[in-house]
Write a protein that holds these residues in place. Structure first.
Motif, mmCIF file in Angstrom:
data_model
loop_
_atom_site.group_PDB
_atom_site.id
_atom_site.type_symbol
_atom_site.label_atom_id
_atom_site.label_comp_id
_atom_site.label_asym_id
_atom_site.label_seq_id
_atom_site.Cartn_x
_atom_site.Cartn_y
_atom_site.Cartn_z
ATOM 1 N N VAL A 173 -60.294 -24.367 23.121
ATOM 2 C CA VAL A 173 -60.926 -23.045 23.174
ATOM 3 C C VAL A 173 -62.243 -23.100 22.423
ATOM 4 N N LEU A 174 -63.335 -22.817 23.123
ATOM 5 C CA LEU A 174 -64.664 -22.790 22.520
ATOM 6 C C LEU A 174 -65.181 -21.355 22.561
ATOM 7 N N VAL A 175 -65.548 -20.826 21.405
ATOM 8 C CA VAL A 175 -66.087 -19.483 21.310
ATOM 9 C C VAL A 175 -67.556 -19.553 20.911
ATOM 10 N N LEU A 176 -68.427 -18.990 21.735
ATOM 11 C CA LEU A 176 -69.862 -18.930 21.454
ATOM 12 C C LEU A 176 -70.208 -17.471 21.205
ATOM 13 N N LYS A 217 -62.800 -23.068 32.227
ATOM 14 C CA LYS A 217 -62.782 -21.642 32.520
ATOM 15 C C LYS A 217 -63.760 -20.953 31.588
ATOM 16 N N VAL A 218 -64.668 -20.145 32.136
ATOM 17 C CA VAL A 218 -65.649 -19.434 31.335
ATOM 18 C C VAL A 218 -65.325 -17.945 31.390
ATOM 19 N N PHE A 244 -65.347 -18.870 25.712
ATOM 20 C CA PHE A 244 -65.612 -17.438 25.589
ATOM 21 C C PHE A 244 -67.099 -17.267 25.274
ATOM 22 N N LEU A 245 -67.788 -16.565 26.146
ATOM 23 C CA LEU A 245 -69.240 -16.464 26.042
ATOM 24 C C LEU A 245 -69.703 -15.060 25.678
ATOM 25 N N ASP A 246 -70.388 -14.956 24.562
ATOM 26 C CA ASP A 246 -71.183 -13.787 24.234
ATOM 27 C C ASP A 246 -72.573 -14.042 24.829
ATOM 28 N N VAL A 247 -73.321 -13.003 25.124
ATOM 29 C CA VAL A 247 -74.667 -13.187 25.685
ATOM 30 C C VAL A 247 -75.738 -12.868 24.655
#
Length: 330
Positions: free
Chosen positions: A192-195, A116-117, A22-25
């Motif tokens: 699950v990787l959360v950034l 999956k991004v 899960f990508l925040d920008v």
């Protein structure tokens, strides 16, 4: 563009593992300083760096620019140089260094079929579609193959850290059977990787799903609760919180979505690839997928609360800041 198609039914086939990122920008692929006079963080961009340096030379610094100046010479650790070198491009609002690191994480996580991004950033809004296309092109360039986001979290109201975490949890709860990757397969294991910097927000003082979010581990436990039981779908969650804060010598609090620093890269890499042994800056003393260590934020929570902000009034500050050609995160 984003591929928003989802599998309608679970299949009996399984794949060895799946990694969902899960990508925040904003605050991850760029850095931004929380500004009391503006609802959006002040972006660490090449343009803003020039502005604040000139203001410092002229002795014209006000509160917002003092915070940004405090960030410029800060060294985040793991042998990384000053943060100024990580400034985002003025036009794209993206740091080349941070995008390269994201691509490194995606590559290390596995094949295109097993990774999956998901875009969980405010950039998922349709008003940012051109920015997203440019970002996908940049990621593709660093991956050396075409990249597009596989999905995005729901376009619901999102005004704070709790909303962001809840929407990620909603996604996991609703779509954990839809990791199909070119075929309808159920992962034998889910990572699950959360950034995320959670709107430049520290842990502590907020809740989600009835749980107190006082640490990254608490947020990870919340997300695990949104997934099936471990005997149904073995899962692990890692949250890399790209947030930092400190107080200046004058007692001014500086809160930053500091971006994907080398320290954050090491933590993410150690989670997605157990063979990763750290960078030269950390000497291999990184956190693996089964271990945790206290972040600088968590270590300093007690001492930072003892400091107080200056009580001087800031009359006219909003007017002064609004006249400057600053770039804010939008």
């Amino acid at each position: 563009m984003m591929n928003l198609g989802l599998a309608s039914d679970a299949a009996s086939a399984t794949c060895p593992h799946t990694t969902v990122i899960f990508l925040d920008v904003d605050g991850v692929l760029n850095a931004g300083v929380r500004d009391d006079t503006n609802c959006s963080p002040l972006l660490l961009s090449t343009q803003n760096v020039k502005i604040v340096r000139k203001m410092a030379e002229r002795g014209e610094l006000e509160q917002a620019s003092k915070r940004l100046l405090s960030l410029l010479d800060r060294k985040p650790g793991h042998g990384e140089g000053a943060v100024e070198a990580l400034a985002a491009d003025t036009n794209t609002h993206i740091s080349e260094v941070f995008v390269q690191r994201l691509a490194q994480i995606i590559k290390a996580a596995g094949s295109k079929e097993s990774v999956k991004v998901v875009l969980s950033s405010s950039w998922r809004k349709t008003t940012h579609r051109h920015r997203v296309m440019s970002l996908e092109a940049e990621i593709s360039r660093h991956l050396n193959y075409p990249f597009s986001f596989d999905d995005k979290t729901a376009l619901a109201f999102e005004g704070n850290a709790e909303d962001r975490l809840r929407l990620i949890g909603d996604y996991l709860s609703q779509h954990y059977t839809s990791y199909h990757f070119n075929s309808n397969t159920i992962p034998a294991r889910l990572n699950v990787l959360v950034l995320d910097d959670f709107f430049v927000t520290p842990f502590g003082g907020w809740r989600c799903g009835g749980m107190t979010m006082d640490s990254a581990e608490a947020a990870e436990r919340y997300l695990l609760r949104r997934l099936p039981a471990q005997d149904t779908l073995p899962s692990e969650v890692r949250l890399v919180h790209s947030y930092d804060e400190w107080f200046t010598d004058q007692g001014m609090r500086v809160q930053v979505g500091v971006g994907l620093t080398q320290e954050h890269l090491c933590k993410a890499m150690a989670f997605v690839n157990w063979e990763y042994r750290g960078c030269d800056g950390c000497g291999g003393s990184i956190v693996g997928s089964g271990e945790r260590e206290s972040t600088s934020e968590e270590k300093n929570q007690g001492t930072q609360l003892k400091s107080t902000l200056s009580g001087k009034t800031q009359r006219g500050l909003q007017a002064v800041v609004s006249m400057m050609p600053w770039l804010f995160v939008h």
